[in-house]
Design a protein around this motif. Structure first.
Motif, PDB file in Angstrom:
ATOM      1  N   PRO A 164     -13.513   6.657  12.151  1.00  0.00           N
ATOM      2  CA  PRO A 164     -14.520   5.895  11.435  1.00  0.00           C
ATOM      3  C   PRO A 164     -14.045   4.475  11.158  1.00  0.00           C
ATOM      4  O   PRO A 164     -12.852   4.197  11.171  1.00  0.00           O
ATOM      5  N   GLY A 203      -8.318   3.042   9.734  1.00  0.00           N
ATOM      6  CA  GLY A 203      -6.950   2.595   9.948  1.00  0.00           C
ATOM      7  C   GLY A 203      -6.595   2.398  11.413  1.00  0.00           C
ATOM      8  O   GLY A 203      -5.412   2.338  11.765  1.00  0.00           O
ATOM      9  N   THR A 246       0.842  -1.196   0.000  1.00  0.00           N
ATOM     10  CA  THR A 246       0.000   0.000   0.000  1.00  0.00           C
ATOM     11  C   THR A 246       0.875   1.243   0.000  1.00  0.00           C
ATOM     12  O   THR A 246       2.003   1.211   0.474  1.00  0.00           O
TER      13      THR A 246
HETATM   14  P1  ADP Z   1     -10.229   0.209  11.086  1.00  0.00           P
HETATM   15  O1  ADP Z   1      -9.556  -0.615  12.133  1.00  0.00           O
HETATM   16  O2  ADP Z   1     -10.280   1.661  11.477  1.00  0.00           O
HETATM   17  O3  ADP Z   1     -11.549  -0.291  10.661  1.00  0.00           O
HETATM   18  P2  ADP Z   1      -8.143  -0.775   9.345  1.00  0.00           P
HETATM   19  O4  ADP Z   1      -6.955  -0.575  10.207  1.00  0.00           O
HETATM   20  O5  ADP Z   1      -8.672  -2.149   9.199  1.00  0.00           O
HETATM   21  O6  ADP Z   1      -9.324   0.201   9.789  1.00  0.00           O
HETATM   22  O7  ADP Z   1      -7.741  -0.176   7.952  1.00  0.00           O
HETATM   23  C1  ADP Z   1      -8.596  -0.184   6.853  1.00  0.00           C
HETATM   24  C2  ADP Z   1      -7.788  -0.191   5.574  1.00  0.00           C
HETATM   25  O8  ADP Z   1      -7.015   0.963   5.469  1.00  0.00           O
HETATM   26  C3  ADP Z   1      -6.829  -1.353   5.548  1.00  0.00           C
HETATM   27  O9  ADP Z   1      -7.166  -2.148   4.440  1.00  0.00           O
HETATM   28  C4  ADP Z   1      -5.465  -0.765   5.373  1.00  0.00           C
HETATM   29  O10 ADP Z   1      -4.780  -1.375   4.307  1.00  0.00           O
HETATM   30  C5  ADP Z   1      -5.696   0.684   5.071  1.00  0.00           C
HETATM   31  N1  ADP Z   1      -4.792   1.484   5.903  1.00  0.00           N
HETATM   32  C6  ADP Z   1      -4.816   1.543   7.241  1.00  0.00           C
HETATM   33  N2  ADP Z   1      -3.875   2.383   7.701  1.00  0.00           N
HETATM   34  C7  ADP Z   1      -3.228   2.865   6.625  1.00  0.00           C
HETATM   35  C8  ADP Z   1      -2.140   3.786   6.444  1.00  0.00           C
HETATM   36  N3  ADP Z   1      -1.545   4.358   7.493  1.00  0.00           N
HETATM   37  N4  ADP Z   1      -1.743   4.061   5.189  1.00  0.00           N
HETATM   38  C9  ADP Z   1      -2.347   3.460   4.157  1.00  0.00           C
HETATM   39  N5  ADP Z   1      -3.369   2.594   4.254  1.00  0.00           N
HETATM   40  C10 ADP Z   1      -3.822   2.295   5.465  1.00  0.00           C
END
Ligand code: ADP
Length: 936
Positions: A641, A645, A606
Motif C-alpha cells: 500500500p 515503506g 523513527t
Molecule cells: P511508500 O513508498 O510505500 O509510499 P515510504 O517508504 O514513503 O512508503 O514510507 C512511508 C513512511 O513510513 C515514511 O515516513 C517512513 O518514515 C515510514 N517507514 C518506512 N519504512 C519504515 C520502517 N522499516 N520502519 C519504520 N518506519 C518506516
C-alpha cells in the motif's frame, strides 16, 4: 553632468572589454554598477537603485561600500554570475580604472562552505565536432570522445583525462559536480554533454575566449604548469584532455585569482573506478541535499561527525563518488573497523583534530598571496598535529594498523622542517597583519635590532612621566600620543605654571596643558622611524615565509589530505559504533544479502523496523531462499500500500551499497554487497513543471537514461514508472522497461509499482521476484507492519488510506463501490482476452518463449473492441490508482486499431517531444484523448 557622463561612459567601455556578466567599478568609497547591471544586482541583492543622469539621459545605478564588496561578490557568484572588478588607481592627473580580476563561480578563493568547487572544461576530441543537422540521428552512439579537466582553485586539486563518449563525459561531470564549466569552441552548439549540464545541473556555463582552447598553446601551458613529463606520467596523451587542462589553467590566469601555483599535481580522472551517480540519483537518495534542497536530513549530515572542514569535504567526496576499487574499499573499511574498536584512541584523535586548519585551502591562499599571519600559524599548528597524532596511536590498538599507516604517508621530515621554520619565524599568537609583531625574536638580526631599539625608546617614553614628575616636582603628569599632537607631556592645570623653561606649550585644555620638549620630539622621530622600519622588515620577512609555504604547497596538500582522511575515517567509525552498524563484506559474485537492514537516515528519527534484502547467487543457493524455481533473484518487484515503506526500503538498499563502497560500515545486522558500477534511480512524480518541463517528460528522460546507461553490474531503483501518464500508457511502459532491464540490461533492480499487473511477470521472467511491504487490515483499519515479505501484495489499500486521511464517508463508500466495479470489469476483459472461460481473472502475460502476449494472439476481434474502449476509460481516469487498473491494453503485434486511432498514432509518432513545448504537448494529448473518447 560631465562627470556623470564620464563615469557611465567609462563603465560602458570597461564593460565592453570583459566577457563577465557584471562589472563592479570602484568610484571612491563605493563599487558602482550602472545600467542593466545595476538593475540585475539590485534585484539579486535587494539593493536600492538610484538614477545617474548623463547627457540628458538617466542611468540606473546601484552601489556597495568598498569594504562590503567581498560578501556581495560572493552572493552574486553563488547565483551564477561572473563579476569583473575594476579598481580605481591614483595617477598623476587624478585617477584611472581598469578591470584586474573577474570573480566567477569556479574561481572564488574563499567560499563559505568546505565542499570542493570544481572549475571544469570540456573539449570534443578530434577537432571539429559535427553538429547534428536534424533530430533523426539522436540514437547515434558513435559520437566523439571528449577531453575533460577539473580544477578546484580553493585546494589545488587538478584532474584531467579523455573519455570515450558523451555519456561517460556527462557521468564524470556529474561526479565532480563543477560549479562552472568552460565548453571548448566545438562544444558550444548542440553538444549533448553541455546540453545535459545545462538542463540537469546548476553549473554555470561560461563561454571563454577561443584562444585558451588552442591545442598548441594549451599544451604549452600544461607543460609549463606541471612539467614536461607530467602529461605522459598520468597517461594524458589525448590532445583533447590536454587542451581542456590548458584551457582551465588559462582561464584561472585570466581571472587574476593567482592560484595556479597551488595546482601542483596533475591527476587522472579516475572515471573508471567511481560509481556512476547522476545528479538525479544523488538528489533522490538525498546524499548531500534533500529533495527539498536542505542540508539536514541527508546521508552526509547524518554520518558527518568530522572535526574539520577538510574532513567534511572528503567525506562528501567519498559519499558522492564511492569507489569500485576493492583494495581501496578494504583499506578504508580496515581503518574504520580499527577505529570503531578503539574508542579511546579514536576520541583522542578526534580531540586533536578538532578545529585543525584546512591545509589544502591554506596552500591555495599562500600561493595566491592572500594568506595572513594567522593563516600561517594555523598551518604550522596543523603540521604539528602529524607527530601528535602518531604519538596518540602509538601505544593503542591502532599502532601498526591502517590508521598508523595513513599517518605515516606524508613526508615526515619535510613536514617537520616546515613546521620548525614556521615555528622559528612566527610568534604564537600574531596580529592580523605584519608590522606589529608577527615575526618571532631571534629569527632575523636586523629586525631584532630594530625591535630592541624600538623597545628601548618606548621604554624611555613609558618612564618619562614618572621621571619628569620626580625631577621637576610636578603633580598630574602623563605622557601620551595622538594623531595631531604626536607625543606630548600633559600636566594638570594647577601644576602647569611650575613646568621648567624648556617645556614648550602646544595646547591648553580645560584642566590641563600639553607640552613638548626637543628631546621628546627627537624620541618621537626615532619611534616613528623604527615603527616604519619594523613594518617594512616584517612585511618583507613575512612575504618570504609565505613564499616558503607556497613552495611547499604539495606537502601541505599531502598532510591536509592525511588529516582529512583520519578525521573522516574516525567520524565514520564513531557513527558505526554509536549506531550498531556493521562492516559489510564485499561479495566476489553478484550476491547482495543484507540482514536486518535499516535506512541510515530514517532510523535516526523513527522506531525503525529492519528488513532483509536478498538478491543474487549466494542467496539462491541457500535453502531459505524463496521457493521459486528460478535460480536468481535479480529483479524485485516491490508492492504494498501507499505509505507502507516501499521507497524507504529501496533507498535503504541503495544507501547500504553506496556506504559500503564509500568505505563505511552499514546499518544492518550483517551485509554482503557486490561492487556496483553505478546506481540509477527514478523516484516518484517530482513536480518539475515549475522548470518548464512536464513531469512525464522528465520521468521518461530519467527512465531513458537508466535504460541506456545501466549495466549488468549496476543497481537500479525505480519508484513508480509511468504514473505521469494514462494508466494504459503507464503500464505498457513499466512492463516493457521491466522486460528490457531483465532481458537486456540485467542490472540488479528494485521496482516499486502500483501496477499490480506487473507482479505476474514473476511467473514468467526467471529472475523477477515479488516482494511486498506488509500491511494488515482489520475492521477496516490498516496497520502498516513495515515488514518486507516474499510474494506480491494482494491489493493496495488506497481507499483505506483515503479513509484514514479523513476523506468524507460518502466518497470513501463510493470509491469502494467503483473499485469493485473496476475489478469486475477487469475480470471480464481478462476472460475475453483469454478467449472465454469464467474461472479466476487472468492477467495478460508476456510469454517470453512466444515473444508476445498470451491472449492477444488468438482473439483479435474481441480484443480490438476491448482495447479501444479501455483506452478511453484509462484516459478519462488519468493517473488514477492502479488498484482497479484493468489488465493493460498492452501493445502487441496483433493489435488492430480503427482509422481514427491510427491517425492519432501517426500524429503521436511524428510528434517530436524534445521540440514541442510541454504545454502544447499536454494540449495535444488532451485533444487525442477527446477524439478517442468521441470515437468510442
Ligand atoms: P511508500 O513508498 O510505500 O509510499 P515510504 O517508504 O514513503 O512508503 O514510507 C512511508 C513512511 O513510513 C515514511 O515516513 C517512513 O518514515 C515510514 N517507514 C518506512 N519504512 C519504515 C520502517 N522499516 N520502519 C519504520 N518506519 C518506516
Amino acid at each position: 553632468m560631465t562627470a556623470a557622463s564620464g563615469i557611465v561612459g567609462e563603465f560602458m567601455s570597461l564593460k565592453g572589454e570583459t566577457d563577465a556578466d557584471l562589472l563592479a567599478m570602484q568610484c571612491g568609497d563605493f563599487y558602482e554598477f550602472f545600467g542593466d547591471d545595476a538593475e540585475t544586482v539590485a534585484d539579486e541583492l535587494d539593493l536600492k537603485v538610484s538614477q545617474k543622469s548623463s547627457h540628458g539621459s538617466s542611468y540606473p545605478m546601484a552601489g556597495v561600500p568598498v569594504d562590503d564588496l567581498t560578501p556581495y561578490l560572493k552572493s552574486l557568484v553563488e547565483r551564477g554570475y561572473r563579476v569583473a572588478v575594476a579598481d580605481q588607481y591614483e595617477t598623476d592627473d587624478g585617477h584611472a580604472r581598469e578591470v584586474d580580476r573577474v570573480v566567477s563561480p569556479g574561481t572564488v578563493l574563499d567560499p563559505d562552505d568546505a565542499a570542493a568547487r570544481y572549475l571544469a572544461a570540456v573539449v570534443v576530441d578530434g577537432g571539429e565536432y559535427v553538429t547534428r543537422s536534424d533530430g533523426d540521428d539522436t540514437g547515434d552512439e558513435d559520437g566523439p570522445a571528449y577531453g575533460l579537466a577539473f580544477a578546484d582553485v580553493t585546494t589545488g586539486q587538478f584532474r584531467a583525462g579523455r573519455v570515450p563518449d558523451a555519456a561517460t563525459a556527462t557521468a564524470a561531470i556529474h561526479r565532480f559536480d563543477p560549479v562552472e564549466l568552460l565548453p571548448g569552441p566545438h562544444t558550444r552548439v548542440e553538444d549533448p554533454v553541455v546540453e545535459a549540464v545545462t538542463e540537469e545541473t546548476d553549473t554555470t556555463v561560461t563561454v571563454h575566449g577561443t584562444d585558451a582552447f588552442q591545442p598548441g598553446r594549451a599544451r604549452h601551458r600544461v607543460d609549463d604548469q606541471f612539467g614536461d613529463e607530467a602529461t605522459t606520467a598520468v597517461g594524458l596523451e589525448s590532445d583533447a584532455a590536454v587542451t581542456a587542462a590548458g584551457a582551465v589553467l588559462a582561464y584561472v590566469d585570466d581571472t587574476g585569482v593567482g592560484v595556479t601555483e597551488s595546482m601542483t599535481r596533475l591527476g587522472p580522472l579516475d572515471a573508471d573506478d567511481r560509481v556512476t551517480l547522476d545528479t538525479t540519483t544523488r538528489r533522490n537518495l538525498e546524499l548531500v541535499e534533500t529533495m527539498q534542497g536542505e542540508r539536514s536530513g541527508t546521508l552526509l549530515s547524518t554520518v558527518d561527525h568530522t572535526e574539520t572542514a577538510a574532513g567534511s569535504r572528503l567525506l562528501r567526496e567519498w559519499l558522492t563518488a564511492p569507489t569500485q576499487d576493492r583494495t581501496e574499499i578494504a583499506r578504508r573499511l580496515d581503518a574504520v573497523e580499527a577505529l570503531a574498536e578503539a574508542p579511546l584512541a579514536r576520541d583522542r584523535l578526534r580531540d586533536l583534530l578538532s578545529g585543525a586548519a584546512d591545509l589544502e585551502r591554506l596552500a591555495a591562499r599562500a600561493t595566491s598571496g592572500s594568506a595572513g599571519p594567522r593563516d600561517l600559524v594555523a598551518a604550522r599548528e596543523a603540521l604539528g598535529l602529524l607527530p601528535e597524532l602518531a604519538a596518540a596511536v602509538a601505544d593503542t590498538p591502532l599502532a601498526n594498523g591502517p590508521v598508523a599507516d595513513a599517518l605515516a604517508a606524508p613526508d615526515q621530515s619535510a613536514a617537520r622542517a616546515l613546521y620548525e621554520e614556521l615555528d622559528d619565524a612566527l610568534v604564537a599568537d600574531p596580529p592580523g597583519s605584519p608590522g606589529e609583531g608577527v615575526i618571532a625574536r631571534g629569527y632575523d638580526a636586523e629586525l631584532d635590532e630594530i625591535v630592541a631599539d624600538y623597545e628601548e625608546t618606548r621604554g624611555w617614553l613609558d618612564d618619562l612621566a614618572e621621571r619628569e614628575a620626580d625631577r621637576h616636582d610636578l603633580a598630574h603628569v602623563t605622557v601620551d600620543r595622538n594623531k595631531t599632537d604626536g607625543y606630548y607631556v600633559q600636566v594638570g592645570k594647577s601644576a602647569a605654571d611650575g613646568v621648567p623653561e624648556h617645556y614648550r606649550e602646544i595646547k591648553t585644555l580645560k584642566n590641563s596643558k600639553r607640552f613638548v620638549t626637543d628631546e621628546l620630539e627627537e624620541r618621537e622621530r626615532e619611534v616613528l622611524r623604527l615603527e616604519e622600519a619594523r613594518e617594512e622588515v616584517e612585511s618583507r620577512l613575512f612575504a618570504a615565509v609565505r613564499d616558503r609555504v607556497a613552495a611547499d604547497a604539495e606537502l601541505l596538500q599531502d598532510v591536509g589530505r592525511t588529516l582529512a582522511e583520519v578525521d573522516t575515517l574516525a567520524a565514520l567509525a564513531a557513527h558505526a559504533a554509536d549506531n550498531d552498524w556493521v562492516r559489510p563484506e564485499l561479495a566476489d559474485d553478484r550476491t547482495l544479502d543484507v540482514r536486518a537492514g535499516r535506512h541510515p537516515v530514517v532510523e535516526r528519527t523513527t522506531d525503525f523496523v529492519p528488513n532483509d534484502l536478498r538478491m543474487g547467487p549466494a542467496v539462491a543457493s541457500r535453502s531459505d531462499a524463496s521457493a521459486h524455481d528460478a535460480p536468481l533473484r535479480e529483479f524485485l518487484i516491490v508492492t504494498g500500500p501507499n505509505m507502507s515503506g516501499k521507497s524507504t526500503y529501496m533507498r535503504q538498499c541503495a544507501l547500504i551499497v553506496l556506504l559500503a563502497q564509500a568505505g563505511s560500515f552499514v546499518p544492518a545486522a550483517a551485509a554482503t554487497v557486490p561492487v556496483v558500477d553505478g546506481v540509477y534511480t527514478r523516484v516518484g512524480a517530482l513536480d518539475e513543471l515549475a522548470q518548464g518541463r512536464s513531469t512525464f517528460m522528465v520521468e521518461m528522460q530519467e527512465l531513458s537514461n537508466i535504460l541506456h546507461s545501466a549495466t549488468e553490474d549496476s543497481l537500479v531503483i525505480l519508484d513508480e514508472v509511468g504514473r505521469g501518464t494514462a494508466t494504459y500508457d503507464g503500464i505498457s511502459i513499466a512492463w516493457a522497461a521491466t522486460e528490457y532491464l531483465h532481458n537486456e540490461v540485467r542490472a540488479k533492480t528494485l521496482f516499486a509499482t502500483h501496477y499490480h499487473e506487473l507482479t505476474s511477470l514473476a511467473d514468467h521472467l526467471p529472475r523477477v521476484h515479488n516482494v511486498h511491504v506488509a500491511a494488515e487490515e482489520r475492521d477496516g483499519e490498516v496497520t502498516f507492519l513495515r515488514r518486507v515479505r516474499d510474494g506480491p501484495t494482494d491489493r493496495s489499500y488506497g481507499v483505506h488510506v483515503a479513509d484514514l486521511a479523513g476523506v468524507p464517508e460518502p466518497v470513501v463508500d463510493r470509491a469502494d463501490e467503483v473499485l469493485g466495479r473496476l475489478r469486475e470489469e477487469e475480470a471480464i476483459e481478462a476472460r475475453g482476452g483469454d478467449g472465454g472461460g469464467d474461472g479466476e481473472p487472468t492477467q495478460a502475460v508476456f510469454d517470453l518463449s512466444a515473444g508476445e502476449f498470451v491472449g492477444a494472439t488468438d482473439a483479435n476481434g474481441g480484443q480490438a473492441g476491448g482495447d479501444g474502449k479501455r483506452a478511453g476509460a484509462g484516459g478519462a481516469r488519468g493517473g488514477g490508482r492502479g488498484d482497479g487498473a484493468a489488465t493493460g491494453r498492452v501493445p502487441s503485434d496483433g493489435a488492430v486499431v480503427d482509422s481514427e486511432a491510427a491517425a492519432i498514432l501517426e500524429e503521436l509518432t511524428e510528434t517530436d517531444v524534445t521540440e514541442t513545448p510541454p504545454v502544447e504537448l499536454v494540449q495535444r494529448v488532451q485533444e487525442w484523448q477527446r477524439e478517442l473518447d468521441d470515437g468510442e
